[in-house]
Scaffold this active site. Structure first.
Site, PDB file in Angstrom:
ATOM      1  N   CYS A 148       1.903 -17.245  28.561  1.00 51.20           N
ATOM      2  CA  CYS A 148       1.602 -17.073  29.981  1.00 51.20           C
ATOM      3  C   CYS A 148       0.115 -16.805  30.145  1.00 51.20           C
ATOM      4  O   CYS A 148      -0.526 -16.213  29.274  1.00 51.20           O
ATOM      5  CB  CYS A 148       2.389 -15.901  30.536  1.00 51.20           C
ATOM      6  SG  CYS A 148       4.160 -16.178  30.398  1.00 51.20           S
ATOM      7  N   HIS A 208      13.116 -22.805  14.233  1.00 45.83           N
ATOM      8  CA  HIS A 208      14.445 -22.946  13.647  1.00 45.83           C
ATOM      9  C   HIS A 208      14.343 -24.091  12.649  1.00 45.83           C
ATOM     10  O   HIS A 208      13.930 -25.187  13.025  1.00 45.83           O
ATOM     11  CB  HIS A 208      15.482 -23.268  14.723  1.00 45.83           C
ATOM     12  CG  HIS A 208      15.495 -22.284  15.849  1.00 45.83           C
ATOM     13  ND1 HIS A 208      16.077 -21.041  15.732  1.00 45.83           N
ATOM     14  CD2 HIS A 208      14.973 -22.325  17.097  1.00 45.83           C
ATOM     15  CE1 HIS A 208      15.924 -20.376  16.870  1.00 45.83           C
ATOM     16  NE2 HIS A 208      15.257 -21.137  17.718  1.00 45.83           N
ATOM     17  N   SER A 249       4.261 -13.991  25.705  1.00 43.05           N
ATOM     18  CA  SER A 249       5.540 -14.724  25.689  1.00 43.05           C
ATOM     19  C   SER A 249       6.082 -14.820  24.260  1.00 43.05           C
ATOM     20  O   SER A 249       6.379 -13.779  23.692  1.00 43.05           O
ATOM     21  CB  SER A 249       5.497 -16.070  26.400  1.00 43.05           C
ATOM     22  OG  SER A 249       5.260 -15.882  27.793  1.00 43.05           O
TER      23      SER A 249
END
EC number: 4.1.1.50
Lengths: 133, 133
Positions: A85, A70, A65
């Site tokens: 996952c 940010h 995944s």
């Protein structure tokens, strides 16, 4: 071959992080790759963007995944996620790794259990001394 | 210039999607770029990975954060996220756009309010007919 849709997605907002730790896409990228390796994930590719006058975004694509960050260096803030996952790779290890690197004054964190029906939301434990442990 | 740390992060698990719609990284990438544009976000770069024997991951980096998808075509499942910072770009529009493209039989969705303290979690409305609207 069928893969399990089960996954764990840890979303953490960190506050009170030193400007320099949040303002280098290169620094963050290198540590996020290490964080991925720490939890046993496989890095496929990385996007890293340095913003002006400050700020960075890094998106690490995993076989399992992704990891994203940010940053708002001028606010000492970053939004960090790791979603993996399957049962074997634990995203909390990657999050603990990054929290150990960033050393925030405080954080808010939730874990979403995905791929098994209604999204279950829990508050996980964070080990901010993972690297030294 | 300082930017607001406020952000909205919509996480949706979609189920019962046709195999073909989930098994093309190119198809997904094109629609995710359109979804970003629909909500007024700016696309900076894209990572897209086609898996064998099936499955895809696409990570779209935005000026305002990111859109991600991880698909399991053999299970009709995908985990889709859109996280945008600031007040002006609404990630729900990108999610509605993608749900309209994928046309899942069912979905589970949560929205995290980030960058303002404790992560607030709400259940948003989804418009699965956004494109036709």
């Amino acid at each position: 071959m069928e893969y399990s849709t089960f996954g764990r997605h840890v979303a953490i907002d960190v506050w009170g992080v030193e400007f320099e730790r949040l303002n280098s896409a290169e620094f963050l990228k290198n540590h996020m790759v290490e964080a991925a390796e720490a939890c046993g994930a496989t890095v496929l590719s990385v996007q890293a963007q340095q913003f002006e006058p400050q700020g960075a975004t890094v998106l690490v694509m995993l076989s399992e995944s992704h990891i994203s960050i940010h940053t708002y260096p001028e606010r000492g803030f970053a939004a960090l996620d790791c979603y993996t996952c399957g049962e074997t790779v634990d995203p909390q290890i990657a999050i603990d790794y990054m929290v150990s690197v960033l050393q925030p004054e405080k954080f808010y964190v939730k874990k979403l259990i995905r791929g098994v029906g209604e999204l279950e939301i829990v508050t996980p434990e964070v080990n901010r001394n993972y690297i030294q442990a």
